[in-house]
Enzyme design. Sequence first.
Site, mmCIF file in Angstrom:
data_model
loop_
_atom_site.group_PDB
_atom_site.id
_atom_site.type_symbol
_atom_site.label_atom_id
_atom_site.label_comp_id
_atom_site.label_asym_id
_atom_site.label_seq_id
_atom_site.Cartn_x
_atom_site.Cartn_y
_atom_site.Cartn_z
ATOM 1 C CE LYS A 283 -23.183 -26.058 32.490
ATOM 2 N NZ LYS A 283 -22.192 -26.670 31.576
ATOM 3 C CB SER A 284 -24.210 -26.686 38.006
ATOM 4 O OG SER A 284 -23.052 -26.700 37.219
ATOM 5 C CB SER B 214 -19.206 -35.035 39.766
ATOM 6 O OG SER B 214 -19.565 -33.805 39.145
ATOM 7 C CB SER C 223 -16.149 -32.152 39.607
ATOM 8 O OG SER C 223 -15.215 -31.868 38.592
ATOM 9 C CG ASP D 78 -16.462 -26.716 34.715
ATOM 10 O OD1 ASP D 78 -15.871 -27.500 33.944
ATOM 11 O OD2 ASP D 78 -17.681 -26.802 34.970
#
Length: 416
Positions: free
Chosen positions: A10-11, A155, A181, A297
Amino acid sequence: MTVVEIPGSKSVTARALFLAAAAEGTTTLLRPLSSDDTEGFAEGLTRLGYRVERDEREWRIEGRPQGPATDAEVYCRDGATTARFLPTLAAAGHGSFRFDASEQMRRRPLGPLTEALRTLGVELHHQEREGHHPLRIEARGVAGGEVTLDAGLSSQYLTALLLLGPLTRQGLRITVTDLVSAPYVEITLAMMRSFGVRVERDGNVFTVPPGGYRATEYRVEPDASTASYFFAAAAVTGREVTVPGLGRDALQGDLRFVEVLERLGAKVEVGADRVTVGGAPGGRLTGGTVAMRDISDTMPTLAAIAPFATAPIRIVDVYNTRIKECDRLDACAENLRRLGVDVATGRDWIEIRPGTPQPAEISTRGDHRIVMSFAVTGLRTPGITFDDPGCVRKTFPDFHRAFAAWADASAEQAEG
């Protein structure tokens, strides 16, 4: 060995969509994540006037370095990357842009980012609660310059400004006073290099040159946060799982979760292009204190399997998990107590004592990571249910089927 194909990160997908939209030319993304969050990001780009073509394996985005130029309203759904990155992209364009989001996303803070944008001369207004969506931006491009940022809550504030930097006329010099993060920022810097921009870093100061991005073909690696549920499942069942596409050179810091599992007794092998995790002896992890500020996460993943350890597991430095899709630290504590597990919490820590979880309904609070984490607990505690199992669509719509398939296959292999 049971192999699991994990969907795209996803990131990485969100950053790739921003970079592709901002680049000169047409970018092709290979194996991007298709989920509620990333589809919402792509839909937001379309609302801003970008051309996005999608099929099952590839997404193509026609970039426009000058930024969006058509007045638009964008609904960001539950997506934090959408809600934080797209307003920053819009600020580089010209026009009037309004952004809103779900009630869940409206509760999450935006203030450090929008204050930084104001410092850079961006005209913006929070239309209801200061520092939160909904938000209106009257965009006339961004000159650039120097800005100081507190990224101690997310972040993503820093990533949004880093991504903006090459679209400004002068570039950006960003001084960061606090950062959580941090590995997610490393993802951003590496991906910017893939699109032709190199950021100079000197400690907590980031210097981003102007000049824009170049379109490219970009392969999205599997989601390391999603992989954590399968790694944890192997660790507490005494089975084995291999995830291809992640390895020593993976971008995502959340892959460091396997180091936590290894420290607690699991067998871990990180290869060039795959990771294999085998169960701890008898599925019993050891205890200890684990600092998870940089991989927060995966905090719920560890919390959900901690009752099966031989000694207490204390997870520390995770205050920022309180401002995710829900207060994850509190949600983990509540649900572990529902299962009959002894738990203590503080402002930024949680301690879980060994126990035998009993079946109960998990209060998901609409958070995909709570569901996927406690699905792992369910492998050792049959009868666990969820009040909203479908919220996994945010990042992994097919999670329940894929997780059950791995559990069945690995059990057969263990018996064979």
